[in-house]
Each structure stands twice: as structure tokens, then as C-alpha cells.
Design an enzyme around this catalytic site. Structure first.
Site, PDB file in Angstrom:
ATOM      1  N   ARG A   1      65.163  19.120  68.622  1.00 57.03           N
ATOM      2  CA  ARG A   1      64.707  17.829  68.092  1.00 57.03           C
ATOM      3  C   ARG A   1      63.189  17.866  67.832  1.00 57.03           C
ATOM      4  O   ARG A   1      62.525  18.833  68.155  1.00 57.03           O
ATOM      5  CB  ARG A   1      65.072  16.688  69.056  1.00 57.03           C
ATOM      6  CG  ARG A   1      64.678  17.034  70.485  1.00 57.03           C
ATOM      7  CD  ARG A   1      64.252  15.912  71.310  1.00 57.03           C
ATOM      8  NE  ARG A   1      63.099  15.245  70.789  1.00 57.03           N
ATOM      9  CZ  ARG A   1      61.832  15.721  70.904  1.00 57.03           C
ATOM     10  NH1 ARG A   1      61.564  16.888  71.508  1.00 57.03           N
ATOM     11  NH2 ARG A   1      60.817  15.036  70.407  1.00 57.03           N
ATOM     12  N   GLY A   2      62.694  16.750  67.271  1.00 55.09           N
ATOM     13  CA  GLY A   2      61.275  16.706  66.898  1.00 55.09           C
ATOM     14  C   GLY A   2      61.178  17.139  65.442  1.00 55.09           C
ATOM     15  O   GLY A   2      61.739  18.185  65.072  1.00 55.09           O
ATOM     16  N   ALA A   3      60.476  16.348  64.618  1.00 55.71           N
ATOM     17  CA  ALA A   3      60.529  16.559  63.167  1.00 55.71           C
ATOM     18  C   ALA A   3      60.205  17.996  62.728  1.00 55.71           C
ATOM     19  O   ALA A   3      61.012  18.628  62.026  1.00 55.71           O
ATOM     20  CB  ALA A   3      59.609  15.552  62.482  1.00 55.71           C
TER      21      ALA A   3
ATOM     22  N   GLN B   1      62.964  10.690  75.758  1.00 55.16           N
ATOM     23  CA  GLN B   1      62.183  11.898  75.420  1.00 55.16           C
ATOM     24  C   GLN B   1      60.831  11.908  76.139  1.00 55.16           C
ATOM     25  O   GLN B   1      60.300  12.970  76.432  1.00 55.16           O
ATOM     26  CB  GLN B   1      61.957  11.976  73.897  1.00 55.16           C
ATOM     27  CG  GLN B   1      63.188  12.341  73.091  1.00 55.16           C
ATOM     28  CD  GLN B   1      63.929  11.125  72.596  1.00 55.16           C
ATOM     29  OE1 GLN B   1      63.909  10.072  73.240  1.00 55.16           O
ATOM     30  NE2 GLN B   1      64.603  11.243  71.475  1.00 55.16           N
TER      31      GLN B   1
ATOM     32  N   ARG C   1      70.486  14.948  60.288  1.00 54.51           N
ATOM     33  CA  ARG C   1      69.670  13.782  60.665  1.00 54.51           C
ATOM     34  C   ARG C   1      68.926  13.296  59.414  1.00 54.51           C
ATOM     35  O   ARG C   1      68.364  14.112  58.681  1.00 54.51           O
ATOM     36  CB  ARG C   1      68.670  14.136  61.785  1.00 54.51           C
ATOM     37  CG  ARG C   1      69.362  14.549  63.076  1.00 54.51           C
ATOM     38  CD  ARG C   1      68.413  14.615  64.249  1.00 54.51           C
ATOM     39  NE  ARG C   1      68.035  13.291  64.724  1.00 54.51           N
ATOM     40  CZ  ARG C   1      67.075  13.085  65.641  1.00 54.51           C
ATOM     41  NH1 ARG C   1      66.391  14.106  66.143  1.00 54.51           N
ATOM     42  NH2 ARG C   1      66.795  11.867  66.051  1.00 54.51           N
TER      43      ARG C   1
ATOM     44  N   ASN D   1      58.574   6.679  62.886  1.00 50.17           N
ATOM     45  CA  ASN D   1      58.504   7.463  64.121  1.00 50.17           C
ATOM     46  C   ASN D   1      59.472   6.823  65.123  1.00 50.17           C
ATOM     47  O   ASN D   1      60.077   5.782  64.847  1.00 50.17           O
ATOM     48  CB  ASN D   1      57.071   7.513  64.661  1.00 50.17           C
ATOM     49  CG  ASN D   1      56.925   8.536  65.774  1.00 50.17           C
ATOM     50  OD1 ASN D   1      57.369   9.689  65.634  1.00 50.17           O
ATOM     51  ND2 ASN D   1      56.360   8.160  66.895  1.00 50.17           N
ATOM     52  N   LYS D   2      59.616   7.464  66.257  1.00 49.33           N
ATOM     53  CA  LYS D   2      60.569   7.006  67.269  1.00 49.33           C
ATOM     54  C   LYS D   2      60.488   5.498  67.496  1.00 49.33           C
ATOM     55  O   LYS D   2      59.389   4.952  67.604  1.00 49.33           O
ATOM     56  CB  LYS D   2      60.300   7.771  68.581  1.00 49.33           C
ATOM     57  CG  LYS D   2      61.200   7.412  69.734  1.00 49.33           C
ATOM     58  CD  LYS D   2      62.667   7.618  69.451  1.00 49.33           C
ATOM     59  CE  LYS D   2      63.011   9.000  68.964  1.00 49.33           C
ATOM     60  NZ  LYS D   2      64.349   9.098  68.335  1.00 49.33           N
TER      61      LYS D   2
ATOM     62  N   ASP E   1      57.847  11.097  61.924  1.00 49.47           N
ATOM     63  CA  ASP E   1      59.004  11.779  61.335  1.00 49.47           C
ATOM     64  C   ASP E   1      58.968  11.750  59.813  1.00 49.47           C
ATOM     65  O   ASP E   1      59.597  12.565  59.159  1.00 49.47           O
ATOM     66  CB  ASP E   1      60.301  11.156  61.847  1.00 49.47           C
ATOM     67  CG  ASP E   1      60.540  11.591  63.277  1.00 49.47           C
ATOM     68  OD1 ASP E   1      59.909  11.024  64.181  1.00 49.47           O
ATOM     69  OD2 ASP E   1      61.308  12.553  63.477  1.00 49.47           O
TER      70      ASP E   1
HETATM   71  O1  MRU Z   1      64.769  11.744  67.925  1.00 47.72           O
HETATM   72  P1  MRU Z   1      63.694  12.768  68.131  1.00 47.72           P
HETATM   73  O2  MRU Z   1      63.520  13.137  69.562  1.00 47.72           O
HETATM   74  O3  MRU Z   1      63.847  13.952  67.221  1.00 47.72           O
HETATM   75  O4  MRU Z   1      62.375  11.999  67.677  1.00 47.72           O
HETATM   76  C1  MRU Z   1      61.151  12.675  67.683  1.00 47.72           C
HETATM   77  C2  MRU Z   1      60.007  11.807  67.354  1.00 47.72           C
HETATM   78  O5  MRU Z   1      60.156  10.651  67.012  1.00 47.72           O
HETATM   79  C3  MRU Z   1      58.650  12.442  67.346  1.00 47.72           C
HETATM   80  O6  MRU Z   1      57.663  11.483  67.650  1.00 47.72           O
HETATM   81  C4  MRU Z   1      58.364  12.994  65.944  1.00 47.72           C
HETATM   82  O7  MRU Z   1      59.384  13.836  65.531  1.00 47.72           O
HETATM   83  C5  MRU Z   1      57.085  13.718  65.893  1.00 47.72           C
HETATM   84  S1  MRU Z   1      57.217  15.217  66.807  1.00 47.72           S
HETATM   85  C6  MRU Z   1      56.042  16.244  66.462  1.00 47.72           C
END
Ligand code: MRU
Length: 348
Positions: free
Chosen positions: A47-49, A197, A90, A248-249, A238
Site C-alpha cells: 500500500r501507499g501511493a 496505518q 485501487r 489523501n487518506k 494519493d
Molecule cells: O490506503 P493506503 O494505506 O494505501 O493510503 C495511503 C495514504 O493515504 C498515504 O498518505 C499516501 O499514499 C501517501 S504515501 C507516500
């Protein structure tokens, strides 16, 4: 310090850390199957963009390798099918589509070459995407840390560290660079419901780095700011669109509103691979919806009555007017973002 690499290309296979098991267990999985990568992205094992984009690029490479070994004539159709599969995992983080487009372009440019050359070109491209991200993280850290005052207390959300990228993170790279420069006093970590997270991943990473941090429930942020305990909010992204709106999250938008009210700077740190210049405003960003179980259950224990209706968007949109600066590897962008981001895209 626990050694880990969230995603690695090892002897023609992908080795990834199953992030769903953290912090209890550091479990790596090795696979030569692109469908396993797609499932890992879908289920947030990866996970993470930026990391999603890197993993997807390796996923295309795995599929091409299998097709070369089994039936080289199928390589074009296998690549198209795999890109479609991975694109459907996703919807919000644009790095996924950016990386897949790069893989598609490399395949198109090499499709007349021998099958071995095609495969080599795909491996090289996936590795470049990975290595470039590492360099971008370092630069973002440097530029972002320069914005922070001495003895700063930072509030952050979700996980933006090594677990989310090909390097040492985006927002978290800013935090760790400020720590190295002896500027950082403390980090407050939002737990980041529903999948935690912040609690599971960021708290674990900052502990490993020896950075002083305190975990808070998401609804504590306002009180923390009211008490004067936060000097800056630093988050990742993201997707950043043409006018500077940021996905973002979920919970990020709330922090930005709170930061504005309390006159605290609100910084977004992300590589330019998170830019989506084709989308004009945040209203058009597709927002992933998560399943009800993630809200109604915790570790298999039911918290809410069966059948209750749940609304669980994985991300929210922070309007650009609430953002003090967007830090990328290319520079620090401030309002008017439309102009600043366009210039940075054109210089790419
Ligand atoms: O659902 P996730 O855990 O993939 O969400 C991640 C985030 O929202 C992060 O803040 C975003 O991807 C930036 S990570 C460098």
C-alpha cells in the site's frame, strides 16, 4: 532495527512485505505471479501511493516473464490483460496508472524487439520507477525539512514512510530529515481509522528510527492544536490535481480545516508521480470505498450491530485553499498552485 524492504525484485521474482501483519510480524512473501501482486495491492498488503505504482510495474514484468517462458506469442495480450488487472485494483492513487502507462509505453517501444529484449526493457523500466522514487523521497525530505522551524512538533496522518514508497517516504522523509537536522522535537501520529496505518505502521517505523512520537486517536487532533502542541501538519498524497486539490487518506481534509482555524501550516509532500494534470479539480477524483467490515469489526470482533449501514471512503479531498505548500522533488509549490504545478510538470 528490523530490516525490511516493502517491495523488491529478487532473482526474477517479487518479494514483498505483507503490511497487514505489521507490527506483530514481519512476513515477506515471494511470488512470480502477477495475480498475487494484484491481490496484495487490493488487500493493502502492499500500500501507499508510490509503492503501489512500483509493485504494479513489477507485476507487469512478472506476467511478461511467464509469457516468454510459456508462449512468447502471447506477450502482447498478456501485458494488456495484466495492465487491465492491475489498473482495477485501487482507483484513487494515480501513481498506479502513471507506472502502468510507463510500462505500456516501454512495451510499445520495444515490441518489435526479441522477446528477451522486451523482457529486459520491462525489467529495466520497473527498476527505474523504483530507483527514481527513492531519489525523489530524499529530495522531498530535504526541501520539506527546510520549511520547518526549530523545535517543531509535527502532526501526521496515515503512513507515508518506507512502507509506502521506494525510499524513505514522502511526509515521513520530511520528518526524518528534520530529525537528522535536530529541528524536530516531536511527532504526533493519527491512528488513522479504519485500517490504522498510523498506529500499526507509522508508529512502528518512527520507533525504529528513534524519532520521539506519540500516537493519538484521530479525534484528538483538534484538542492537540488547541493546546498549542502542534506547529505543522505534514501529510502525503494519493493524487494531486491541476488546481492543487489533494486526495489523501480520509481524515486529511479534517486536519486541514483544523490547521487553518488554528493558524498552523499544512504541508503536503509527494513526488510528481502523484500529479494528475489531466484532472482539473478534486471533485473529479475517484474515491475508493472500503468494505463495511473494516468499520464494524476489529480483528474479527464485532463492534457495531450486524446490518448497520456504513459509509467508508478510503480517501478525502483537501481543497487547495487549505494547503500552505505542496513539496515535491522539484520544489516547494505555493498558491496559485495551478500555475506552480503546471510549471513543474512542463520542466519534467
Ligand atoms: O490506503 P493506503 O494505506 O494505501 O493510503 C495511503 C495514504 O493515504 C498515504 O498518505 C499516501 O499514499 C501517501 S504515501 C507516500
Amino acid at each position: 532495527m528490523t530490516e525490511f524492504q516493502p517491495v523488491a525484485w529478487v532473482n526474477g521474482k517479487v518479494r514483498y512485505l505483507d503490511q497487514r501483519k505489521l507490527p506483530a510480524a514481519v512476513t515477506h512473501v515471494e511470488t512470480d505471479d502477477e495475480r498475487v501482486i494484484a491481490d496484495a495491492i487490493r488487500s493493502l498488503a502492499i500500500r501507499g501511493a508510490p509503492l503501489i505504482g512500483i509493485a504494479a510495474a513489477y507485476g507487469v514484468t512478472l506476467a511478461a516473464k511467464k509469457a516468454r517462458d510459456e508462449n512468447p506469442a502471447t506477450i502482447p495480450s498478456v501485458i494488456n490483460r495484466t495492465i487491465a488487472l492491475l489498473s482495477g485494483t485501487r482507483p484513487t492513487a494515480v501513481n498506479l496508472f502513471w507506472a502502468l502507462e510507463r510500462m505500456q509505453n516501454v512495451f510499445a517501444a520495444s515490441s518489435k524487439s526479441s522477446v528477451d529484449d522486451i523482457l529486459d526493457a520491462l525489467i529495466r523500466e520497473a527498476q527505474s520507477i523504483h530507483e527514481e522514487d527513492e531519489a525523489m523521497c530524499r529530495r522531498i525530505g530535504e526541501l520539506g525539512a527546510s520549511l520547518l522551524p526549530n523545535a517543531v512538533c509535527v502532526l501526521t496522518h496515515c503512513n507515508t514512510g518506507r512502507l509506502a514508497t521506494g525510499g524513505n517516504g514522502t511526509a515521513q522523509s520530511v520528518i526524518s530529515r528534520a530529525w537528522e537536522q535536530h529541528k524536530l522535537k516531536h511527532v504526533y501520529i493519527d491512528e488513522t481509522r479504519p485500517l490504522l496505518q498510523g498506529a500499526r505502521l507509522t508508529a512502528w517505523e518512527l520507533q525504529q528510527l528513534g524519532i520521539p512520537s506519540t500516537l493519538i486517536t484521530d479525534n484528538t487532533a483538534a484538542f492537540l492544536m488547541q493546546r498549542g502542541l502542534v506547529n505543522a501538519v505534514v501529510v502525503g498524497a494519493d493524487r494531486i490535481v491541476a488546481n492543487g486539490d489533494v486526495a489523501n487518506k480520509v481524515g486529511t481534509y479534517g486536519l486541514a480545516v483544523l490547521a487553518k482555524y488554528h493558524e498552523i501550516p499544512f504541508y503536503v509532500a509527494a513526488p510528481t508521480s502523484t500529479f494528475d494534470a489531466k484532472t482539473k479539480s478534486g471533485k473529479s477524483i475517484p474515491i475508493e470505498q472500503r468494505s463495511a467490515d473494516e468499520v464494524t469489526m476489529l480483528n474479527g470482533v464485532r463492534l457495531a450491530p450486524e446490518g448497520v449501514e456504513v459509509y467508508s471512503p478510503a480517501f478525502d479531498i483537501t481543497p487547495h485553499e487549505l494547503i500552505s505548500a505542496i513539496v515535491t522533488e522539484k520544489g516547494v509549490h505555493t498558491a496559485p498552485f495551478e500555475v506552480s504545478l503546471k510549471q513543474s510538470k512542463e520542466s519534467a
